[in-house]
Design an enzyme around this catalytic site. Structure first.
Site, PDB file in Angstrom:
ATOM      1  N   LYS A   1       1.116  -1.193   0.080  1.00  0.00           N
ATOM      2  CA  LYS A   1      -0.086   0.159  -0.482  1.00  0.00           C
ATOM      3  C   LYS A   1       0.946   1.679  -0.224  1.00  0.00           C
ATOM      4  O   LYS A   1       1.692   1.118   0.864  1.00  0.00           O
ATOM      5  CB  LYS A   1      -0.631  -0.091   1.058  1.00  0.00           C
ATOM      6  CG  LYS A   1      -2.307   0.938   1.287  1.00  0.00           C
ATOM      7  CD  LYS A   1      -3.030   0.320   0.430  1.00  0.00           C
ATOM      8  CE  LYS A   1      -3.920   0.549   0.188  1.00  0.00           C
ATOM      9  NZ  LYS A   1      -5.433   0.097  -0.069  1.00  0.00           N
TER      10      LYS A   1
ATOM     11  N   GLY B   1     -21.576   0.824  -5.139  1.00  0.00           N
ATOM     12  CA  GLY B   1     -22.843   0.798  -4.497  1.00  0.00           C
ATOM     13  C   GLY B   1     -23.963   0.576  -5.737  1.00  0.00           C
ATOM     14  O   GLY B   1     -25.004   0.032  -6.092  1.00  0.00           O
TER      15      GLY B   1
HETATM   16  P1  NAD Z   1     -17.670   6.508  -3.872  1.00  0.00           P
HETATM   17  O1  NAD Z   1     -16.751   7.652  -3.713  1.00  0.00           O
HETATM   18  O2  NAD Z   1     -17.737   6.433  -5.368  1.00  0.00           O
HETATM   19  O3  NAD Z   1     -19.193   6.658  -3.342  1.00  0.00           O
HETATM   20  C1  NAD Z   1     -19.201   6.315  -2.084  1.00  0.00           C
HETATM   21  C2  NAD Z   1     -20.832   6.434  -0.953  1.00  0.00           C
HETATM   22  O4  NAD Z   1     -21.273   6.199  -0.232  1.00  0.00           O
HETATM   23  C3  NAD Z   1     -21.358   7.882  -2.295  1.00  0.00           C
HETATM   24  O5  NAD Z   1     -22.981   7.810  -2.581  1.00  0.00           O
HETATM   25  C4  NAD Z   1     -21.731   8.975  -0.929  1.00  0.00           C
HETATM   26  O6  NAD Z   1     -21.969   9.854  -0.779  1.00  0.00           O
HETATM   27  C5  NAD Z   1     -22.377   7.252   0.400  1.00  0.00           C
HETATM   28  N1  NAD Z   1     -21.843   7.642   1.496  1.00  0.00           N
HETATM   29  C6  NAD Z   1     -20.742   8.511   1.842  1.00  0.00           C
HETATM   30  N2  NAD Z   1     -20.077   8.802   3.213  1.00  0.00           N
HETATM   31  C7  NAD Z   1     -21.896   8.142   3.636  1.00  0.00           C
HETATM   32  C8  NAD Z   1     -22.451   8.458   4.456  1.00  0.00           C
HETATM   33  N3  NAD Z   1     -22.169   8.621   5.771  1.00  0.00           N
HETATM   34  N4  NAD Z   1     -24.008   7.587   4.774  1.00  0.00           N
HETATM   35  C9  NAD Z   1     -24.029   7.297   4.204  1.00  0.00           C
HETATM   36  N5  NAD Z   1     -23.462   6.852   2.348  1.00  0.00           N
HETATM   37  C10 NAD Z   1     -22.519   7.941   2.502  1.00  0.00           C
HETATM   38  O7  NAD Z   1     -16.870   5.328  -2.965  1.00  0.00           O
HETATM   39  P2  NAD Z   1     -16.917   3.059  -3.344  1.00  0.00           P
HETATM   40  O8  NAD Z   1     -15.863   3.766  -4.366  1.00  0.00           O
HETATM   41  O9  NAD Z   1     -18.035   3.484  -4.142  1.00  0.00           O
HETATM   42  O10 NAD Z   1     -15.902   2.501  -2.773  1.00  0.00           O
HETATM   43  C11 NAD Z   1     -17.709   2.783  -1.212  1.00  0.00           C
HETATM   44  C12 NAD Z   1     -16.701   1.264   0.113  1.00  0.00           C
HETATM   45  O11 NAD Z   1     -16.470   1.350  -1.194  1.00  0.00           O
HETATM   46  C13 NAD Z   1     -15.318   2.440   0.512  1.00  0.00           C
HETATM   47  O12 NAD Z   1     -15.795   1.702   1.668  1.00  0.00           O
HETATM   48  C14 NAD Z   1     -14.539   1.482  -0.246  1.00  0.00           C
HETATM   49  O13 NAD Z   1     -13.644   1.811   0.760  1.00  0.00           O
HETATM   50  C15 NAD Z   1     -15.009  -0.161  -0.805  1.00  0.00           C
HETATM   51  N6  NAD Z   1     -13.831  -0.210  -1.460  1.00  0.00           N
HETATM   52  C16 NAD Z   1     -14.417   0.386  -3.228  1.00  0.00           C
HETATM   53  C17 NAD Z   1     -13.725  -0.484  -4.408  1.00  0.00           C
HETATM   54  C18 NAD Z   1     -13.895   0.447  -5.669  1.00  0.00           C
HETATM   55  O14 NAD Z   1     -13.371  -0.353  -6.277  1.00  0.00           O
HETATM   56  N7  NAD Z   1     -14.772   1.020  -5.904  1.00  0.00           N
HETATM   57  C19 NAD Z   1     -12.750  -1.212  -3.940  1.00  0.00           C
HETATM   58  C20 NAD Z   1     -12.888  -2.170  -2.625  1.00  0.00           C
HETATM   59  C21 NAD Z   1     -13.611  -1.394  -1.527  1.00  0.00           C
END
Ligand code: NAD
Length: 432
Positions: free
Chosen positions: A125, A241
């Site tokens: 990382k 999501g």
């Molecule tokens: P993103 O920034 O694209 O989306 C995050 C979403 O969560 C947004 O809709 C935002 O409005 C919402 N959000 C933020 N704070 C919030 C709160 N307090 N309550 C409810 N909703 C809230 O992020 P992402 O890439 O979709 O990542 C989301 C999660 O998935 C993170 O924990 C990330 O580490 C994990 N993740 C993502 C990936 C990836 O490929 N994108 C891979 C592994 C893990």
């Protein structure tokens, strides 16, 4: 914060005592997790010792010429935790709260995540302490090129392959790769993943985390006897999501609630996900796009449903709301959405939690596919990517479940056991 416990009261008490003493230090949490899984699987002390330290940590000072002409210094890190199973793999995070202990913990978890899905990569990382909002695009590019220069000696396709993480985009990956290639004097796309498709990125990377989670879900639905068309609630409508909602909706699940940081939309008859997806780019939901009632994020988490998918941020299911969770199965697309205390409550209530380390590993798996395509000068279609991803994710769920049943532990501990078993096997080869 990630902190794990399992079935034995003795172990729980020991960890609880330790928890009181420790600060909320992510690396200490990672070590407690290692302690716990070591006890469950009776891990050899020498392997545990090896896994309690990163193999290499590099701190760097990156000078960047700002638009004003002034030179500013930024602190950066790259932690190479373990490479017994293959080149270090893990993102580069740009955030003002980055610190070395956080990067060490994230690198440890990457080693576990790669091992759970059995891709031939180790854990690494990187991070830079920076508030990206304060930088112009040119400054961000110069910072990234500076990071690539400082990391040049320790990265490479068979050494360490970075990727995007918080606040780092495909464009940033492209700048990194371009700088590396310039210094090396040779095109080497496999030095980093998460690149734009036209620069050697893989088909399917944008939806990989959700797609991988969906394949895991398909196995879970069989295991836990959920009906086809089961109801689903998703917290977070960003990359993970929104894609999950769309894929599940298309497959016949009834997505009854979704949310962003501002709150949630709920319709017990099912939301019009396709319209919502189209009208809600960047993770922000268009509240006028579909027929629904507005509820809070707290209410969303407690809705009666078959499947709850936290896909936003960490620490959402806690001691305070765990006993009110109305789902039959929880699938963690977010990293660390369930606290250890909540884990214990849900385990007691017989609600399986499919852990982040497995459920969201589709992202790193398709990153590995990108690396492999670059290494072998191939270009796979989306159908090929999805087929390979499906096999890996479904197979990994079955193996995690098997470990959880064998040791009488929750799926999170089962996933940790599986990962450490695989790293232990590789260690025996490396150290013979
Ligand atoms: P993103 O920034 O694209 O989306 C995050 C979403 O969560 C947004 O809709 C935002 O409005 C919402 N959000 C933020 N704070 C919030 C709160 N307090 N309550 C409810 N909703 C809230 O992020 P992402 O890439 O979709 O990542 C989301 C999660 O998935 C993170 O924990 C990330 O580490 C994990 N993740 C993502 C990936 C990836 O490929 N994108 C891979 C592994 C893990």
């Amino acid at each position: 914060m990630r902190f794990y416990y399992g079935p034995s009261l003795q172990i729980v008490n020991k960890i609880n005592c330790k928890r009181k003493k420790m600060a909320q230090n992510p690396f200490e949490n990672a070590l407690s997790q290692l302690d716990h899984v070591s006890e469950v699987m009776n891990l050899e002390e020498d392997i545990k010792e090896i896994l309690s330290k990163p193999q290499r940590m590099v701190s760097m000072t990156i000078p960047v010429k700002m638009d004003s002409g002034e030179i500013k210094l930024f602190d950066g890190f790259r932690v190479q935790y373990n490479n017994y199973r293959g080149p270090y793999k893990g993102g580069i995070r740009y955030h003002h709260h980055v610190d070395l202990d956080e990067v060490k913990a994230l690198a440890f978890w990457m080693a576990l995540k790669c091992a759970v899905v059995d891709i031939p990569m180790g854990g690494g990382k990187g991070g830079v302490i920076v508030d990206v909002k304060e930088l112009s695009k040119g400054e961000l590019e110069r910072l990234t090129r500076g990071y690539a220069k400082m990391a040049f000696d320790i990265v490479g396709p068979v050494i360490d392959v970075p990727a995007p993480d918080v606040n780092t985009t495909p464009e940033i990956m492209e700048w990194f790769s371009d700088e590396y290639n310039k210094i090396l004097g040779k095109e080497t796309p496999a030095v980093i993943t998460g690149k734009p498709i036209e620069k050697g990125g893989s088909e399917g990377r944008d939806k990989a985390t959700a797609q991988g989670g969906f394949y895991v879900l398909e196995e879970a639905v069989k295991e836990y006897n959920l009906e086809p068309g089961a109801s689903m609630v998703i917290q977070g409508f960003g990359n993970a999501g929104a894609h999950m909602a769309r894929i599940s909706d298309a497959a016949g699940y009834k997505v009854i609630a979704v949310s962003d940081a501002e709150g949630a939309l709920y319709n017990p008859e099912g939301l019009d996900i396709e319209t919502l997806f189209e009208k809600s780019p960047g993770g922000v939901i268009d509240r006028n796009a579909v027929k629904a009632e507005e509820i809070s994020n707290a209410e969303l988490l407690e809705l009666e449903c078959d499947i709850l998918i936290p896909a936003a941020i960490e620490n959402q299911i806690t001691e305070a709301n765990a006993d009110k969770i109305g789902a039959k199965v929880v699938l963690e697309l977010a990293n660390g959405p369930t606290t250890p205390e909540a884990d214990k409550v849900l385990f007691g209530k017989n609600i399986p939690v499919i852990p982040d380390i497995l459920a969201n590993a589709g992202g790193v798996t398709v990153s590995y596919f990108e690396w492999k395509q670059n290494m072998e000068n191939e270009k796979w279609s989306l159908a090929e990517v999805d087929e390979k991803l499906s096999k890996i994710m479904k197979g990994s769920f079955v193996e995690v479940l098997e470990r959880a049943k064998k040791y009488g532990v929750d799926l999170r501990t089962g996933a940790d056991v599986l990962a450490i078993e695989r790293i232990r096997e590789a260690a025996k080869e490396v150290l013979k």
